[in-house]
Design a protein around this motif. Structure first.
Motif, PDB file in Angstrom:
ATOM      1  N   LYS A 210       0.836  -1.204   0.000  1.00 25.69           N
ATOM      2  CA  LYS A 210       0.000   0.000   0.000  1.00 25.69           C
ATOM      3  C   LYS A 210       0.872   1.256   0.000  1.00 25.69           C
ATOM      4  O   LYS A 210       0.626   2.210  -0.757  1.00 25.69           O
ATOM      5  CB  LYS A 210      -0.898   0.001   1.234  1.00 25.69           C
ATOM      6  CG  LYS A 210      -1.955  -1.085   1.261  1.00 25.69           C
ATOM      7  CD  LYS A 210      -3.125  -0.780   0.362  1.00 25.69           C
ATOM      8  CE  LYS A 210      -4.247  -1.777   0.580  1.00 25.69           C
ATOM      9  NZ  LYS A 210      -5.387  -1.547  -0.340  1.00 25.69           N
ATOM     10  N   GLN A 215      -1.017   4.426  -1.573  1.00 24.24           N
ATOM     11  CA  GLN A 215      -2.335   4.308  -0.958  1.00 24.24           C
ATOM     12  C   GLN A 215      -2.231   4.395   0.565  1.00 24.24           C
ATOM     13  O   GLN A 215      -1.154   4.248   1.143  1.00 24.24           O
ATOM     14  CB  GLN A 215      -2.980   2.972  -1.326  1.00 24.24           C
ATOM     15  CG  GLN A 215      -3.155   2.749  -2.818  1.00 24.24           C
ATOM     16  CD  GLN A 215      -3.769   1.390  -3.096  1.00 24.24           C
ATOM     17  OE1 GLN A 215      -4.847   1.059  -2.598  1.00 24.24           O
ATOM     18  NE2 GLN A 215      -3.080   0.590  -3.890  1.00 24.24           N
ATOM     19  N   ASP A 216      -3.377   4.633   1.193  1.00 18.31           N
ATOM     20  CA  ASP A 216      -3.432   4.590   2.646  1.00 18.31           C
ATOM     21  C   ASP A 216      -3.282   3.152   3.120  1.00 18.31           C
ATOM     22  O   ASP A 216      -3.666   2.202   2.424  1.00 18.31           O
ATOM     23  CB  ASP A 216      -4.782   5.121   3.154  1.00 18.31           C
ATOM     24  CG  ASP A 216      -4.980   6.595   2.855  1.00 18.31           C
ATOM     25  OD1 ASP A 216      -3.983   7.283   2.581  1.00 18.31           O
ATOM     26  OD2 ASP A 216      -6.148   7.047   2.887  1.00 18.31           O
ATOM     27  N   GLU A 218      -4.715   0.359   5.160  1.00 19.59           N
ATOM     28  CA  GLU A 218      -6.041   0.038   5.664  1.00 19.59           C
ATOM     29  C   GLU A 218      -5.916  -0.945   6.826  1.00 19.59           C
ATOM     30  O   GLU A 218      -5.319  -2.016   6.691  1.00 19.59           O
ATOM     31  CB  GLU A 218      -6.891  -0.578   4.554  1.00 19.59           C
ATOM     32  CG  GLU A 218      -8.308  -0.910   4.996  1.00 19.59           C
ATOM     33  CD  GLU A 218      -9.095  -1.588   3.886  1.00 19.59           C
ATOM     34  OE1 GLU A 218     -10.056  -0.972   3.392  1.00 19.59           O
ATOM     35  OE2 GLU A 218      -8.752  -2.729   3.524  1.00 19.59           O
ATOM     36  N   TRP A 220      -7.926  -3.302   9.524  1.00 23.49           N
ATOM     37  CA  TRP A 220      -9.215  -3.947   9.773  1.00 23.49           C
ATOM     38  C   TRP A 220      -9.533  -3.910  11.258  1.00 23.49           C
ATOM     39  O   TRP A 220      -8.666  -4.179  12.098  1.00 23.49           O
ATOM     40  CB  TRP A 220      -9.178  -5.378   9.264  1.00 23.49           C
ATOM     41  CG  TRP A 220      -9.061  -5.463   7.762  1.00 23.49           C
ATOM     42  CD1 TRP A 220      -8.974  -4.417   6.884  1.00 23.49           C
ATOM     43  CD2 TRP A 220      -9.017  -6.640   6.976  1.00 23.49           C
ATOM     44  NE1 TRP A 220      -8.879  -4.874   5.608  1.00 23.49           N
ATOM     45  CE2 TRP A 220      -8.912  -6.234   5.624  1.00 23.49           C
ATOM     46  CE3 TRP A 220      -9.059  -8.009   7.269  1.00 23.49           C
ATOM     47  CZ2 TRP A 220      -8.844  -7.150   4.575  1.00 23.49           C
ATOM     48  CZ3 TRP A 220      -9.004  -8.910   6.222  1.00 23.49           C
ATOM     49  CH2 TRP A 220      -8.901  -8.494   4.890  1.00 23.49           C
ATOM     50  N   ARG A 262      -2.394  -1.087  14.794  1.00 21.22           N
ATOM     51  CA  ARG A 262      -2.267   0.350  14.525  1.00 21.22           C
ATOM     52  C   ARG A 262      -0.820   0.807  14.672  1.00 21.22           C
ATOM     53  O   ARG A 262      -0.282   1.526  13.818  1.00 21.22           O
ATOM     54  CB  ARG A 262      -3.181   1.133  15.468  1.00 21.22           C
ATOM     55  CG  ARG A 262      -3.207   2.637  15.231  1.00 21.22           C
ATOM     56  CD  ARG A 262      -4.290   3.321  16.056  1.00 21.22           C
ATOM     57  NE  ARG A 262      -4.225   2.953  17.458  1.00 21.22           N
ATOM     58  CZ  ARG A 262      -5.163   2.265  18.117  1.00 21.22           C
ATOM     59  NH1 ARG A 262      -6.252   1.856  17.476  1.00 21.22           N
ATOM     60  NH2 ARG A 262      -5.031   1.999  19.402  1.00 21.22           N
ATOM     61  N   VAL A 278      -3.097   6.221   7.726  1.00 17.25           N
ATOM     62  CA  VAL A 278      -3.756   5.004   8.203  1.00 17.25           C
ATOM     63  C   VAL A 278      -5.260   5.212   8.173  1.00 17.25           C
ATOM     64  O   VAL A 278      -5.771   6.221   8.667  1.00 17.25           O
ATOM     65  CB  VAL A 278      -3.294   4.658   9.635  1.00 17.25           C
ATOM     66  CG1 VAL A 278      -4.073   3.462  10.172  1.00 17.25           C
ATOM     67  CG2 VAL A 278      -1.796   4.383   9.663  1.00 17.25           C
ATOM     68  N   ARG A 279      -5.948   4.251   7.564  1.00 22.61           N
ATOM     69  CA  ARG A 279      -7.405   4.317   7.470  1.00 22.61           C
ATOM     70  C   ARG A 279      -8.008   3.105   8.177  1.00 22.61           C
ATOM     71  O   ARG A 279      -7.600   1.974   7.943  1.00 22.61           O
ATOM     72  CB  ARG A 279      -7.834   4.349   5.994  1.00 22.61           C
ATOM     73  CG  ARG A 279      -9.330   4.386   5.768  1.00 22.61           C
ATOM     74  CD  ARG A 279      -9.643   4.782   4.321  1.00 22.61           C
ATOM     75  NE  ARG A 279      -8.956   3.925   3.369  1.00 22.61           N
ATOM     76  CZ  ARG A 279      -9.442   2.759   2.929  1.00 22.61           C
ATOM     77  NH1 ARG A 279     -10.612   2.315   3.375  1.00 22.61           N
ATOM     78  NH2 ARG A 279      -8.780   2.049   2.038  1.00 22.61           N
ATOM     79  N   ILE A 280      -8.988   3.341   9.042  1.00 18.81           N
ATOM     80  CA  ILE A 280      -9.620   2.289   9.833  1.00 18.81           C
ATOM     81  C   ILE A 280     -10.863   1.786   9.114  1.00 18.81           C
ATOM     82  O   ILE A 280     -11.680   2.562   8.635  1.00 18.81           O
ATOM     83  CB  ILE A 280     -10.015   2.817  11.228  1.00 18.81           C
ATOM     84  CG1 ILE A 280      -8.790   3.362  11.967  1.00 18.81           C
ATOM     85  CG2 ILE A 280     -10.704   1.728  12.040  1.00 18.81           C
ATOM     86  CD1 ILE A 280      -7.764   2.320  12.308  1.00 18.81           C
ATOM     87  N   ASP A 281     -11.013   0.455   9.019  1.00 15.42           N
ATOM     88  CA  ASP A 281     -12.226  -0.147   8.466  1.00 15.42           C
ATOM     89  C   ASP A 281     -12.805  -1.097   9.518  1.00 15.42           C
ATOM     90  O   ASP A 281     -12.412  -2.257   9.608  1.00 15.42           O
ATOM     91  CB  ASP A 281     -11.928  -0.914   7.172  1.00 15.42           C
ATOM     92  CG  ASP A 281     -13.192  -1.365   6.465  1.00 15.42           C
ATOM     93  OD1 ASP A 281     -14.251  -1.404   7.125  1.00 15.42           O
ATOM     94  OD2 ASP A 281     -13.135  -1.684   5.263  1.00 15.42           O
ATOM     95  N   LYS A 284     -14.320  -4.890   8.698  1.00  9.57           N
ATOM     96  CA  LYS A 284     -13.538  -6.029   8.216  1.00  9.57           C
ATOM     97  C   LYS A 284     -13.282  -7.017   9.359  1.00  9.57           C
ATOM     98  O   LYS A 284     -13.222  -6.632  10.531  1.00  9.57           O
ATOM     99  CB  LYS A 284     -12.193  -5.553   7.651  1.00  9.57           C
ATOM    100  CG  LYS A 284     -12.310  -4.756   6.365  1.00  9.57           C
ATOM    101  CD  LYS A 284     -12.624  -5.648   5.184  1.00  9.57           C
ATOM    102  CE  LYS A 284     -12.499  -4.858   3.882  1.00  9.57           C
ATOM    103  NZ  LYS A 284     -12.764  -5.697   2.704  1.00  9.57           N
TER     104      LYS A 284
END
Length: 328
Positions: A210, A215-216, A218, A220, A262, A278-281, A284
């Motif tokens: 990533k 990209q960020d 991601e 989960w 994280r 950092v992007r939180i999903d 997931k």
């Protein structure tokens, strides 16, 4: 390591061009062993990294084909040990999508390898297991006896099931046939030659890929779930020591260095020299919130110090960046 214990021995490594298997092949060659390297998928870039020596005999074999496996083994007059590293694996999303296939294929491969070892009277058999075999409800840190004999439970994760039943089969074969079978249980393995290019990759190569693509990262879940990691070369040395020593048929392999996912993202970005976002999903799947292993037996066995996560990440990133440059 006791290289003299492997020098001159013939060792069959399944998944020999895979992430973990290729490091076993490399180390065994350095120790003077003859290596029968079985692989299913072509990985010419990995083969090019291995020493081009007569002691290395690569053979393309589908372990799901029992007769093909026996024919490959017959090319060696004698086999002293088999290290079974081949497995169908992937990230959590892939595991849940392919659970039936994983359970079926992984168990058939194990069965074929065990029956070959029994019939050929191979002295030492290693079936690479996983810390995934432990119940998510087990008390942490988990000792080797906190396994299927104490917590046998159903899970929709076919990979986890395959590792649990691998160990059940290993125990039954030990008892019925008197075989020496070792089932090392590593925590999350990372390092050079991991799968960096597909949707099946694990957390660290996924983060690196990533970052490289801009990209960020991601994450989960909320990122608070903690894991421990073991550098692939340290896993290899530990397993070979496990066989040399012979005291522990089952062994937890890892480090005491626990990290949240994280925080791991920031460590990977630092090692790569990037300032990735950092992007939180939260939707997931994340698996267990925490998994820590009891490592008393592991540290009692070791004659080396495993790499810290920071040092291992630095070596992983260096390999990754060098291979990207070669691909350009």
């Amino acid at each position: 390591m006791a290289a003299d214990q492997w020098a001159g021995r013939t060792v069959m490594v399944t998944g020999g061009l895979g992430f973990v298997g290729s490091h076993f092949v490399e180390e065994l060659l350095d120790m003077g062993a003859d290596v029968l390297c079985l692989y299913r998928g072509e990985r010419p870039e990995v083969l090019a990294e291995l020493p081009a020596v007569p002691a290395l005999r690569p053979l393309r074999v589908d372990l799901l084909d029992h007769e093909a496996l026996r024919a490959a083994a017959a090319t060696a007059p004698h086999i002293d040990a088999v290290l079974h590293c081949a497995t169908l694996d992937g990230n959590m999303e892939f595991l849940l999508q392919q659970s039936g296939r994983m359970l079926d294929e992984n168990m058939r491969m194990v069965s074929h390898v065990l029956n070959l070892a029994r019939d050929r009277q191979i002295a030492d058999v290693v079936l690479l297991s996983s810390a995934e075999i432990y119940s998510y409800d087990s008390t942490s840190p988990m000792r080797e006896e906190d396994d299927h004999r104490r917590h046998m439970e159903y899970t929709p994760n076919g990979y986890r099931l395959s590792k649990m039943f691998t160990e059940v089969l290993a125990e039954l074969y030990r008892e019925q046939f008197g075989m020496k079978i070792y089932t090392p249980r590593p925590t999350n393995v990372y390092g050079p030659r991991d799968d960096f290019g597909t949707s099946t990759n694990h957390v660290i190569p996924n983060m690196l890929a990533k970052l490289h693509s801009g990209q960020d990262i991601e994450i989960w879940g909320d990122g608070s779930q903690t894991r421990t990691f073991i550098y692939v070369k340290d896993l290899v040395l530990a397993v070979l020591k496990m066989v040399e020593d012979g005291r522990f048929p089952t062994l937890n392999i890892g480090t005491d260095e626990s990290v949240s996912i994280r925080d791991l993202a920031h460590l990977v970005a630092e090692a790569a020299g990037c300032s990735g976002q950092v992007r939180i999903d939260p939707d997931k799947p994340v698996g267990a919130s925490r998994r820590a292993l009891d490592l008393d037996n592991f540290y009692a066995l070791l004659d080396f110090t495993p790499r810290s996560l920071k040092n291992g990440l630095r070596e992983t990133v260096q390999w990754y960046q060098e291979n990207l440059q070669r691909a350009i």
